[in-house]
Design a protein around this motif. Structure first.
Motif, PDB file in Angstrom:
ATOM      1  N   ALA A  29       0.827  -1.208   0.000  1.00 59.95           N
ATOM      2  CA  ALA A  29       0.000   0.000   0.000  1.00 59.95           C
ATOM      3  C   ALA A  29       0.860   1.258   0.000  1.00 59.95           C
ATOM      4  N   ALA A  30       1.956   1.227   0.761  1.00 60.57           N
ATOM      5  CA  ALA A  30       2.850   2.386   0.820  1.00 60.57           C
ATOM      6  C   ALA A  30       3.570   2.602  -0.510  1.00 60.57           C
ATOM      7  N   GLU A  31       3.918   1.524  -1.183  1.00 62.74           N
ATOM      8  CA  GLU A  31       4.685   1.639  -2.427  1.00 62.74           C
ATOM      9  C   GLU A  31       3.825   2.014  -3.622  1.00 62.74           C
ATOM     10  N   HIS A  32       2.579   1.540  -3.633  1.00 59.32           N
ATOM     11  CA  HIS A  32       1.761   1.700  -4.832  1.00 59.32           C
ATOM     12  C   HIS A  32       0.477   2.499  -4.598  1.00 59.32           C
ATOM     13  N   ASP A  33       0.456   3.360  -3.602  1.00 59.45           N
ATOM     14  CA  ASP A  33      -0.716   4.192  -3.314  1.00 59.45           C
ATOM     15  C   ASP A  33      -1.951   3.334  -3.067  1.00 59.45           C
ATOM     16  N   GLY A  34      -1.791   2.309  -2.236  1.00 59.99           N
ATOM     17  CA  GLY A  34      -2.875   1.396  -1.936  1.00 59.99           C
ATOM     18  C   GLY A  34      -4.150   2.031  -1.405  1.00 59.99           C
ATOM     19  N   PRO A  35      -4.062   3.057  -0.527  1.00 60.21           N
ATOM     20  CA  PRO A  35      -5.314   3.657  -0.028  1.00 60.21           C
ATOM     21  C   PRO A  35      -6.214   4.183  -1.140  1.00 60.21           C
ATOM     22  N   ASN A  36      -5.637   4.792  -2.149  1.00 66.96           N
ATOM     23  CA  ASN A  36      -6.447   5.318  -3.244  1.00 66.96           C
ATOM     24  C   ASN A  36      -6.693   4.290  -4.342  1.00 66.96           C
ATOM     25  N   ARG A  37      -5.721   3.410  -4.542  1.00 64.17           N
ATOM     26  CA  ARG A  37      -5.822   2.470  -5.658  1.00 64.17           C
ATOM     27  C   ARG A  37      -6.703   1.274  -5.324  1.00 64.17           C
ATOM     28  N   TRP A  38      -6.554   0.722  -4.124  1.00 66.00           N
ATOM     29  CA  TRP A  38      -7.372  -0.449  -3.777  1.00 66.00           C
ATOM     30  C   TRP A  38      -7.992  -0.364  -2.385  1.00 66.00           C
TER      31      TRP A  38
END
Length: 422
Positions: free
Chosen positions: A78-87
């Motif tokens: 989540a930290a690396e790939h913008d997990g909060p917004n992406r998934w």
């Protein structure tokens, strides 16, 4: 382990997609030399349980040999790939309510709870260790979508402030893992139903699959590794794995709720027939006590699931799975008894999926992760309702097994398929 690799992953659910992702991130993977092909029988990835699950993540989940690694990897991804917004990755509070619904309260609702008179069958979400973590508390003030008049008790999961529960939106998470793997060099083929694994006692040699779009048969040869991560369909390709499917229904509400995952224990009055069944001329009685689950989710959703069933056999592919309207309507009815907010909320989806279970001696035996007795043939399946939670850990370990020859990030010897001669 350092030569050219031609890896085929069977299954485009969370396990197959995270395995593909972590293989491309492994330091020994060379996209100019190595090939990874992901085959999915449905028209898209996440067509089964990986797209229709609840997405709950718990440090208190099981098996304990795998959970800590996977829970940590969820946070790192989540930290690396913008997990909060992406998934939709976020921490949330998890707890359990006990509720007693009286006849008077029930009759005031438009949708009343019901069932078929059979004992309620539980989903395997909480084991005994998880139940011991529940602590009696006051019902939180911001859990304002539960009717406080029917609640007789609230118990919160885990230690205060310990951040032991989180969630993702499973469809967005799984499709994101597939997209990231593709960008790193993985070839994804959908509508590709694997019909045969070509192998000898000494090695795997290839994979045969049917292109469901054209009807043509294809073969991939020169394969060095095959990972069977086909969820409940794993048992069809590898019968000795003893992985099978258990159907579970769920309902998605179009509603914005405060972030809670709530397990329930609802006591219903006797002799009441739910309105939707009365309209159909059915006289089914309620089950006495029911315990469906409800998770507030990001992106303006709430996810509710009920009991599993074995009424309809596993179909050939995930896109052929059908749901039973009555099972979904029961879930809606049960939650209407404890939540006026949910009773009034629009329904976004009614659906069903099959949870992959590894069965030994008539009971679940945890997932199978690692090498089989056939060199180059690997299996990663049987995660039941914790596939999304344990997807990253499984994918990471499978990448280590294949490219390092051993699992380095966690000791999962207890999940070794070779224990069962798979």
């Amino acid at each position: 382990m350092d030569g050219k690799r031609n890896i085929v992953i069977v299954g485009g659910g969370i396990i197959g997609c995270t395995t593909a992702y972590y293989l491309t991130r492994h330091p020994k993977f060379d996209p100019a030399r190595d090939a990874i092909t992901l085959l999915e029988a449905a028209p898209s990835v996440a067509a089964g349980a990986s797209g229709k699950a609840g997405g709950l993540l718990g440090l208190w989940a099981y098996p304990p040999s795998l959970v800590p690694l996977s829970y940590r990897l969820h946070s790192e991804l989540a930290a690396e790939h913008d997990g909060p917004n992406r998934w939709g990755y976020r921490k949330l509070t998890c707890g359990s309510i006990e509720a007693v619904v009286t006849e008077k309260q029930l009759c005031q609702l438009q949708n009343a709870a019901g069932g078929d008179g059979k004992p309620w069958a539980k989903l395997p979400k909480q084991d005994d260790a998880a139940k011991r973590l529940l602590r009696d508390e006051e019902l939180p003030a911001d859990l304002d979508w539960i009717d406080r008049e029917v609640v007789r008790g609230w118990a919160e999961m885990g230690s205060p402030g310990a951040a032991e529960t989180a969630q993702v939106h499973p469809y967005h998470f799984t499709t994101s893992m597939a997209e990231l793997a593709q960008k790193a060099g993985v070839t994804l083929k959908t509508n590709a139903k694997v019909t045969r694994l070509i192998a000898s006692k000494a090695s795997v040699e290839g994979v045969e699959f049917l292109d469901r779009t054209t009807g043509e048969a294809h073969k991939i040869t020169g394969v060095t590794d095959v990972v069977v991560a086909a969820g409940p369909w794993t048992g069809r390709l590898l019968p000795r794995s003893k992985v099978e499917g258990l159907r579970a229904h769920s309902v998605v509400y179009d509603v914005e709720l405060s972030p809670y995952a709530v397990f329930t224990d609802i006591e219903l009055p006797s002799g009441f027939v739910p309105q939707h069944r009365a309209r159909m001329g059915q006289k089914r009685q309620h089950k006495g006590r029911v315990d469906p689950e409800i998770y507030a989710r990001p992106f303006g959703e709430a996810y509710a699931c009920g009991e599993p069933d074995s009424v309809v056999p596993l179909p050939d592919t995930a896109d052929q799975v059908q749901f039973d309207e009555a099972y979904c309507d029961d879930i809606i009815s049960y939650f209407a008894t404890v939540s006026p907010v949910l009773a009034a909320a629009p329904i976004k989806a009614k659906q069903a999926c099959y949870l992959p279970r590894h069965i030994r001696f008539g009971q679940e035996s945890g997932p199978l992760i690692g090498p089989t007795v056939t060199p180059g043939l690997w299996v990663a399946a049987g995660h039941t309702c914790w596939g999304i939670q344990n997807g990253p850990g499984t994918g990471k370990l499978m990448s280590e097994y294949i490219l390092d020859g051993e699992a380095k990030s966690a000791n999962v010897a207890n999940l070794d398929p070779r224990k069962f001669k798979v």
